[in-house]
Design a protein around this motif. Structure first.
Motif, PDB file in Angstrom:
ATOM      1  N   LEU A 142       0.813  -1.222   0.000  1.00 47.46           N
ATOM      2  CA  LEU A 142       0.000   0.000   0.000  1.00 47.46           C
ATOM      3  C   LEU A 142       0.850   1.278   0.000  1.00 47.46           C
ATOM      4  O   LEU A 142       0.577   2.200  -0.779  1.00 47.46           O
ATOM      5  N   PRO A 143       1.899   1.376   0.859  1.00 51.29           N
ATOM      6  CA  PRO A 143       2.685   2.612   0.849  1.00 51.29           C
ATOM      7  C   PRO A 143       3.232   2.922  -0.556  1.00 51.29           C
ATOM      8  O   PRO A 143       3.351   4.087  -0.932  1.00 51.29           O
ATOM      9  N   SER A 144       3.531   1.878  -1.308  1.00 51.08           N
ATOM     10  CA  SER A 144       4.090   2.085  -2.640  1.00 51.08           C
ATOM     11  C   SER A 144       3.043   2.613  -3.605  1.00 51.08           C
ATOM     12  O   SER A 144       3.349   3.405  -4.498  1.00 51.08           O
ATOM     13  N   LEU A 145       1.797   2.187  -3.436  1.00 47.56           N
ATOM     14  CA  LEU A 145       0.723   2.719  -4.281  1.00 47.56           C
ATOM     15  C   LEU A 145       0.542   4.208  -3.996  1.00 47.56           C
ATOM     16  O   LEU A 145       0.468   5.037  -4.913  1.00 47.56           O
ATOM     17  N   VAL A 146       0.535   4.551  -2.690  1.00 45.52           N
ATOM     18  CA  VAL A 146       0.417   5.964  -2.300  1.00 45.52           C
ATOM     19  C   VAL A 146       1.569   6.755  -2.908  1.00 45.52           C
ATOM     20  O   VAL A 146       1.379   7.810  -3.523  1.00 45.52           O
ATOM     21  N   ALA A 147       2.788   6.231  -2.764  1.00 43.99           N
ATOM     22  CA  ALA A 147       3.972   6.937  -3.255  1.00 43.99           C
ATOM     23  C   ALA A 147       3.918   7.107  -4.770  1.00 43.99           C
ATOM     24  O   ALA A 147       4.178   8.192  -5.301  1.00 43.99           O
ATOM     25  N   THR A 148       3.553   6.037  -5.484  1.00 44.18           N
ATOM     26  CA  THR A 148       3.550   6.098  -6.948  1.00 44.18           C
ATOM     27  C   THR A 148       2.526   7.110  -7.454  1.00 44.18           C
ATOM     28  O   THR A 148       2.825   7.929  -8.325  1.00 44.18           O
ATOM     29  N   LEU A 149       1.319   7.072  -6.872  1.00 43.65           N
ATOM     30  CA  LEU A 149       0.297   8.045  -7.283  1.00 43.65           C
ATOM     31  C   LEU A 149       0.799   9.463  -6.997  1.00 43.65           C
ATOM     32  O   LEU A 149       0.613  10.373  -7.805  1.00 43.65           O
ATOM     33  N   ALA A 150       1.473   9.637  -5.848  1.00 40.38           N
ATOM     34  CA  ALA A 150       1.920  10.980  -5.459  1.00 40.38           C
ATOM     35  C   ALA A 150       3.043  11.476  -6.372  1.00 40.38           C
ATOM     36  O   ALA A 150       3.011  12.620  -6.828  1.00 40.38           O
ATOM     37  N   PHE A 151       4.044  10.623  -6.677  1.00 38.54           N
ATOM     38  CA  PHE A 151       5.117  11.188  -7.499  1.00 38.54           C
ATOM     39  C   PHE A 151       4.694  11.347  -8.959  1.00 38.54           C
ATOM     40  O   PHE A 151       5.161  12.251  -9.641  1.00 38.54           O
ATOM     41  N   MET A 152       3.771  10.512  -9.413  1.00 32.84           N
ATOM     42  CA  MET A 152       3.239  10.741 -10.760  1.00 32.84           C
ATOM     43  C   MET A 152       2.455  12.053 -10.787  1.00 32.84           C
ATOM     44  O   MET A 152       2.606  12.857 -11.721  1.00 32.84           O
TER      45      MET A 152
END
Lengths: 170, 357
Positions: A142-152
């Motif tokens: 989950l943290p990676s999904l949050v991170a990916t959406l945020a940096f995109m």
């Protein structure tokens, strides 16, 4: 769209994706490591800084694989240039030169500022495109999904703002 | 050996990034401008192919050399969102993420050296200020112990050794953390209730009501020196450093009945009004021989801490009292057992909370 490097046509995205997956899986299956490049920035810092943050076991224990991996990235770029028409230092920056057009000094300041955000942001987020975007998503974290959406989102907003609003390129 | 393999893998990775456009300023801007599919295709393919591979390796549980597969997990912190937004802006400005900075240096792009200098400076700044910057989750007090467990890299490392349940994985995680020895580490464990004691109870911890009151009296009549319906909390959040004990309205009633029945007396009717006034207390005692001194207990729901009614520390442990709704079986909760050298985070699922009494 051709690359800045010798105006090469890029390799097919599916082949590139497969290559990245192969490296990621080999690293896990053979070396028992999760792919992650931005932690390597701390590795490099730890070579010269002795703040406790850079003396953590997690950093020092990762050195035997991370430092050679980072060296490999430089080597990969070098080989890519040599094998496609020769290596030469360049300031060429493609569409940036057309739309924004700063000279070497301006580019250096520009890149340094962007780099600050990369170094600080990836440490705060504990990962970048590789550790969060590829490994983390593939491992359903989950943290990676949050991170990916945020940096995109951060990247899309910034490029759209720079190219459409500030420099009226599009 | 590891170094040579990493160098080769890094070289292949760097070559692919170089030739695919992932390290190209124009291709990156094209992605952010929605003008090119290239980089979406690369990342999408990489994730789609990596996911089943990681799953297979995890299921097998062993590397090619037979050692247990270990994957360091990244915690979800306030910084995950903010840091990634900053990184996204930096990625757009430079057209490079950390890997491609190095690839571009290899290709001979001089400006990439400036990006590297910036990235190292940024990481160094973070290292200098991280205690102030990295608070674990929204709203948690920023004391030293809690901040220290959010240092990236010491988040739980999960060990996979074949087809395991999530709970077994979490327990394996503690073992791995214990093996790490003296390093400050955070362990994550999942709570389990003792198995199906009689009489059945599936409503979790509630303020005393007629139903729970009579259920508790029936519970107290159970034979034996350790009926699981009374001592349902034995071994809860089991870990090498701290022992937990729960005191609840139900337990107070059941214990009183059990204690009297054990002495061959008729079952009493414990004071109902007193039971109504009873809150939920979590007692923490240190495990003999553990070097991790207890500092605090934090109960969190949805990532937010629940403030205890009262809190006292003493004899190496502590007592923390909450209202019964703090433990209501409506959603999962987390008990963070904060120690001086490491924090043990115990996740209690809704289904497990429902078996509390």
């Amino acid at each position: 769209m051709h690359l800045i490097l010798h105006d090469l046509p890029p390799m097919h995205w599916a082949l590139a994706g497969a290559g990245i997956a192969a490296v990621t899986l080999t690293l896990l299956f053979v070396a028992n490591r999760r792919l992650g490049i931005s932690t390597g920035l701390e590795d490099l810092c730890s070579l010269v800084l002795d703040q406790p943050y850079f003396r953590r076991r997690a950093i020092l224990s990762g050195r035997p694989w991370r430092l050679p991996f980072l060296a490999g990235l430089v080597l990969g770029g070098l080989l890519s240039a040599i094998l496609s028409g020769g290596w030469a230092p360049t300031w060429s920056l493609g569409v940036f030169d057309v739309a924004i057009g700063l000279g070497p000094a301006g580019k250096s300041v520009w890149m340094f500022c962007g780099g600050l955000l990369i170094g600080f942001g990836t440490r705060l987020a504990n990962g970048c495109t590789s550790g969060h975007g590829i490994f983390g998503l593939a491992n359903f974290e989950l943290p990676s999904l949050v991170a990916t959406l945020a940096f995109m989102a951060g990247g899309i907003a910034t490029t759209q703002f720079l190219y459409r609003v500030v420099f009226h390129y599009l | 050996m590891l170094g040579v393999l990493s160098l080769i893998l890094g070289t292949i990775f760097g070559f692919v990034l170089s030739r695919s456009g992932a390290a190209d300023y124009g291709v990156v801007q094209g992605m952010f401008l929605f003008q090119g599919f290239q980089l979406y295709g690369i990342i999408g393919t990489a994730v789609l192919l990596t996911a089943p591979g990681v799953w297979l390796i995890r299921t097998r549980g062993r590397t090619v050399f037979g050692t247990p597969v270990q994957i360091e997990l990244k915690g979800l912190t306030r910084g995950t969102l903010a840091g990634s937004l900053l990184f996204g802006i930096g990625w757009s400005i430079t057209g490079m993420c950390p890997g491609p900075i190095l690839v571009n240096i290899g290709e001979g792009k001089v400006y990439a050296l400036a990006a590297l200098a910036g990235a190292l400076t940024g990481a160094a700044l973070f290292g200098a200020f991280y205690r102030r910057l990295q608070s674990p989750r929204v709203g948690v007090p920023r004391n030293r112990e809690i901040a220290s467990r959010t240092v990236p890299g010491i988040v739980p490392r999960v060990v996979y050794s074949g087809a395991m349940t999530d709970r077994a994985r979490a327990l394996a995680g503690i073992l791995a953390c214990a093996l790490l020895g003296s390093t400050p580490a955070a362990a994550q464990i999942a709570a389990q209730a003792r198995s199906a004691p009689a009489p059945p109870w599936t409503k979790g911890i509630v303020p005393i009501n007629p139903e729970s009151y009579y259920n508790a009296i029936e519970c107290g009549k159970q034979p034996g020196g350790d009926p699981p319906c009374v001592f349902w909390d034995t071994g809860l959040c089991k870990n090498p450093d701290f022992t937990l004990a729960m005191y609840t309205p139900y337990k107070m009633v059941a214990y009183e009945v059990w204690r009297v029945v054990q002495q061959k007396q008729p079952a009493p009717q414990p004071n109902y009004t007193e039971a109504q006034r009873t809150n939920v207390t979590v007692g923490v005692t240190p495990v003999r021989g553990s070097k991790n001194a207890f500092a605090d207990l934090v109960l969190k729901r949805g990532g937010r801490p629940v403030t205890p009614l009262s809190r006292s520390l003493g004899d190496g442990g502590g007592r923390f009292t909450f209202t019964p709704p703090a433990f209501a079986a409506t959603s999962s909760l987390t008990l963070d057992l904060v120690g001086k050298t490491s924090t043990i985070s115990c996740q209690i699922d809704r289904a497990v909370l429902a078996q509390f009494r």
